[in-house]
Design a protein around this motif. Structure first.
Motif, PDB file in Angstrom:
ATOM      1  N   ALA A   7       0.835  -1.207   0.000  1.00 42.48           N
ATOM      2  CA  ALA A   7       0.000   0.000   0.000  1.00 42.48           C
ATOM      3  C   ALA A   7       0.865   1.250   0.000  1.00 42.48           C
ATOM      4  CB  ALA A   7      -0.938  -0.001   1.206  1.00 42.48           C
ATOM      5  N   ASN A   8       1.946   1.252   0.771  1.00 44.57           N
ATOM      6  CA  ASN A   8       2.847   2.413   0.809  1.00 44.57           C
ATOM      7  C   ASN A   8       3.535   2.625  -0.528  1.00 44.57           C
ATOM      8  OD1 ASN A   8       2.281   3.181   3.434  1.00 44.57           O
ATOM      9  ND2 ASN A   8       3.904   1.916   4.295  1.00 44.57           N
ATOM     10  N   ILE A   9       3.939   1.535  -1.172  1.00 42.31           N
ATOM     11  CA  ILE A   9       4.561   1.640  -2.486  1.00 42.31           C
ATOM     12  C   ILE A   9       3.579   2.246  -3.485  1.00 42.31           C
ATOM     13  CG2 ILE A   9       5.418   0.284  -4.443  1.00 42.31           C
ATOM     14  CD1 ILE A   9       6.656  -1.623  -2.310  1.00 42.31           C
ATOM     15  N   LEU A  10       2.346   1.762  -3.442  1.00 43.71           N
ATOM     16  CA  LEU A  10       1.331   2.279  -4.359  1.00 43.71           C
ATOM     17  C   LEU A  10       0.987   3.737  -4.065  1.00 43.71           C
ATOM     18  CD1 LEU A  10      -0.996  -0.837  -4.536  1.00 43.71           C
ATOM     19  CD2 LEU A  10       0.528   0.025  -6.324  1.00 43.71           C
ATOM     20  N   LEU A  11       0.935   4.099  -2.805  1.00 46.04           N
ATOM     21  CA  LEU A  11       0.664   5.499  -2.448  1.00 46.04           C
ATOM     22  C   LEU A  11       1.801   6.412  -2.901  1.00 46.04           C
ATOM     23  CD1 LEU A  11      -0.927   5.042   1.074  1.00 46.04           C
ATOM     24  CD2 LEU A  11      -2.076   5.788  -1.028  1.00 46.04           C
ATOM     25  N   ASP A  12       3.040   5.947  -2.796  1.00 46.41           N
ATOM     26  CA  ASP A  12       4.179   6.726  -3.301  1.00 46.41           C
ATOM     27  C   ASP A  12       4.069   6.923  -4.813  1.00 46.41           C
ATOM     28  OD1 ASP A  12       5.279   6.973  -0.786  1.00 46.41           O
ATOM     29  OD2 ASP A  12       6.776   5.388  -1.073  1.00 46.41           O
ATOM     30  N   ALA A  13       3.697   5.860  -5.518  1.00 53.46           N
ATOM     31  CA  ALA A  13       3.529   5.964  -6.972  1.00 53.46           C
ATOM     32  C   ALA A  13       2.417   6.945  -7.310  1.00 53.46           C
ATOM     33  CB  ALA A  13       3.226   4.594  -7.566  1.00 53.46           C
ATOM     34  N   LEU A  14       1.334   6.901  -6.557  1.00 53.98           N
ATOM     35  CA  LEU A  14       0.218   7.810  -6.779  1.00 53.98           C
ATOM     36  C   LEU A  14       0.635   9.256  -6.539  1.00 53.98           C
ATOM     37  CD1 LEU A  14      -2.768   8.305  -7.349  1.00 53.98           C
ATOM     38  CD2 LEU A  14      -3.217   7.836  -4.939  1.00 53.98           C
ATOM     39  N   GLU A  15       1.408   9.495  -5.507  1.00 52.51           N
ATOM     40  CA  GLU A  15       1.889  10.854  -5.219  1.00 52.51           C
ATOM     41  C   GLU A  15       2.772  11.364  -6.359  1.00 52.51           C
ATOM     42  OE1 GLU A  15       2.293  14.466  -3.404  1.00 52.51           O
ATOM     43  OE2 GLU A  15       0.877  12.857  -2.963  1.00 52.51           O
ATOM     44  N   ASP A  16       3.625  10.504  -6.883  1.00 49.93           N
ATOM     45  CA  ASP A  16       4.453  10.892  -8.030  1.00 49.93           C
ATOM     46  C   ASP A  16       3.582  11.260  -9.227  1.00 49.93           C
ATOM     47  OD1 ASP A  16       6.773  10.497  -6.608  1.00 49.93           O
ATOM     48  OD2 ASP A  16       7.233   8.549  -7.514  1.00 49.93           O
ATOM     49  N   GLU A  17       2.528  10.487  -9.459  1.00 50.54           N
ATOM     50  CA  GLU A  17       1.607  10.784 -10.566  1.00 50.54           C
ATOM     51  C   GLU A  17       0.931  12.131 -10.364  1.00 50.54           C
ATOM     52  OE1 GLU A  17       0.793   9.228 -13.439  1.00 50.54           O
ATOM     53  OE2 GLU A  17       2.324   7.717 -13.093  1.00 50.54           O
ATOM     54  N   ARG A  18       0.528  12.409  -9.144  1.00 49.10           N
ATOM     55  CA  ARG A  18      -0.142  13.689  -8.863  1.00 49.10           C
ATOM     56  C   ARG A  18       0.810  14.871  -9.061  1.00 49.10           C
ATOM     57  NH1 ARG A  18      -3.537  11.556  -3.649  1.00 49.10           N
ATOM     58  NH2 ARG A  18      -5.301  10.750  -4.840  1.00 49.10           N
ATOM     59  N   LYS A  19       2.051  14.711  -8.671  1.00 52.35           N
ATOM     60  CA  LYS A  19       3.046  15.779  -8.888  1.00 52.35           C
ATOM     61  C   LYS A  19       3.274  16.008 -10.380  1.00 52.35           C
ATOM     62  CE  LYS A  19       5.553  15.068  -4.574  1.00 52.35           C
ATOM     63  NZ  LYS A  19       6.796  14.560  -3.962  1.00 52.35           N
ATOM     64  N   ALA A  20       3.364  14.907 -11.122  1.00 51.07           N
ATOM     65  CA  ALA A  20       3.544  15.031 -12.572  1.00 51.07           C
ATOM     66  C   ALA A  20       2.345  15.716 -13.199  1.00 51.07           C
ATOM     67  CB  ALA A  20       3.757  13.650 -13.186  1.00 51.07           C
ATOM     68  N   GLU A  21       1.138  15.332 -12.779  1.00 49.98           N
ATOM     69  CA  GLU A  21      -0.067  15.949 -13.336  1.00 49.98           C
ATOM     70  C   GLU A  21      -0.091  17.450 -13.052  1.00 49.98           C
ATOM     71  OE1 GLU A  21      -4.928  15.456 -13.318  1.00 49.98           O
ATOM     72  OE2 GLU A  21      -3.731  14.241 -11.963  1.00 49.98           O
ATOM     73  N   ALA A  22       0.316  17.847 -11.870  1.00 52.90           N
ATOM     74  CA  ALA A  22       0.363  19.274 -11.531  1.00 52.90           C
ATOM     75  C   ALA A  22       1.359  20.011 -12.421  1.00 52.90           C
ATOM     76  CB  ALA A  22       0.722  19.450 -10.063  1.00 52.90           C
ATOM     77  N   THR A  23       2.487  19.380 -12.694  1.00 58.80           N
ATOM     78  CA  THR A  23       3.484  19.981 -13.590  1.00 58.80           C
ATOM     79  C   THR A  23       2.917  20.145 -14.990  1.00 58.80           C
ATOM     80  OG1 THR A  23       5.305  19.050 -12.315  1.00 58.80           O
ATOM     81  CG2 THR A  23       5.786  19.697 -14.589  1.00 58.80           C
ATOM     82  N   TYR A  24       2.280  19.096 -15.511  1.00 57.97           N
ATOM     83  CA  TYR A  24       1.697  19.153 -16.855  1.00 57.97           C
ATOM     84  C   TYR A  24       0.612  20.229 -16.917  1.00 57.97           C
ATOM     85  CZ  TYR A  24       3.782  14.467 -16.965  1.00 57.97           C
ATOM     86  OH  TYR A  24       4.627  13.396 -16.875  1.00 57.97           O
ATOM     87  N   ALA A  25      -0.212  20.311 -15.881  1.00 54.59           N
ATOM     88  CA  ALA A  25      -1.277  21.312 -15.856  1.00 54.59           C
ATOM     89  C   ALA A  25      -0.696  22.726 -15.851  1.00 54.59           C
ATOM     90  CB  ALA A  25      -2.178  21.090 -14.648  1.00 54.59           C
ATOM     91  N   ALA A  26       0.400  22.922 -15.120  1.00 47.03           N
ATOM     92  CA  ALA A  26       1.036  24.243 -15.078  1.00 47.03           C
ATOM     93  C   ALA A  26       1.590  24.624 -16.450  1.00 47.03           C
ATOM     94  CB  ALA A  26       2.147  24.253 -14.032  1.00 47.03           C
ATOM     95  N   VAL A  27       2.176  23.669 -17.150  1.00 49.17           N
ATOM     96  CA  VAL A  27       2.688  23.936 -18.496  1.00 49.17           C
ATOM     97  C   VAL A  27       1.540  24.310 -19.428  1.00 49.17           C
ATOM     98  CG1 VAL A  27       3.776  22.890 -20.529  1.00 49.17           C
ATOM     99  CG2 VAL A  27       4.751  22.516 -18.260  1.00 49.17           C
ATOM    100  N   ILE A  28       0.452  23.553 -19.348  1.00 50.42           N
ATOM    101  CA  ILE A  28      -0.712  23.827 -20.202  1.00 50.42           C
ATOM    102  C   ILE A  28      -1.317  25.185 -19.872  1.00 50.42           C
ATOM    103  CG2 ILE A  28      -3.076  23.091 -20.690  1.00 50.42           C
ATOM    104  CD1 ILE A  28      -2.009  20.180 -20.516  1.00 50.42           C
TER     105      ILE A  28
END
Length: 57
Positions: A7-28
């Motif tokens: 669960a912790n591994i998956l939550l870490d992966a999810l957090e990385d995805e959310r950070k990436a999405e925020a970066t992509y949204a900022a670029v857009i």
């Protein structure tokens, strides 16, 4: 592997995805719907899979 460790591994992966999405949204926001960022945002539906597996959906 213990369930809580997985669960912790998956939550870490999810957090990385959310950070990436925020970066992509900022670029857009700054440059408009430019590729590849607009394409990546459209494909982020897979992010929901780790949430469900980790029991945090």
């Amino acid at each position: 592997m213990a369930t809580s460790k997985l669960a912790n591994i998956l939550l870490d992966a999810l957090e990385d995805e959310r950070k990436a999405e925020a970066t992509y949204a900022a670029v857009i926001e700054k440059f408009g719907p430019v590729r590849p960022f607009s394409n990546i945002i459209a494909r982020l539906i897979h992010q929901k899979c780790p949430e469900g597996l980790a029991g945090v959906a």
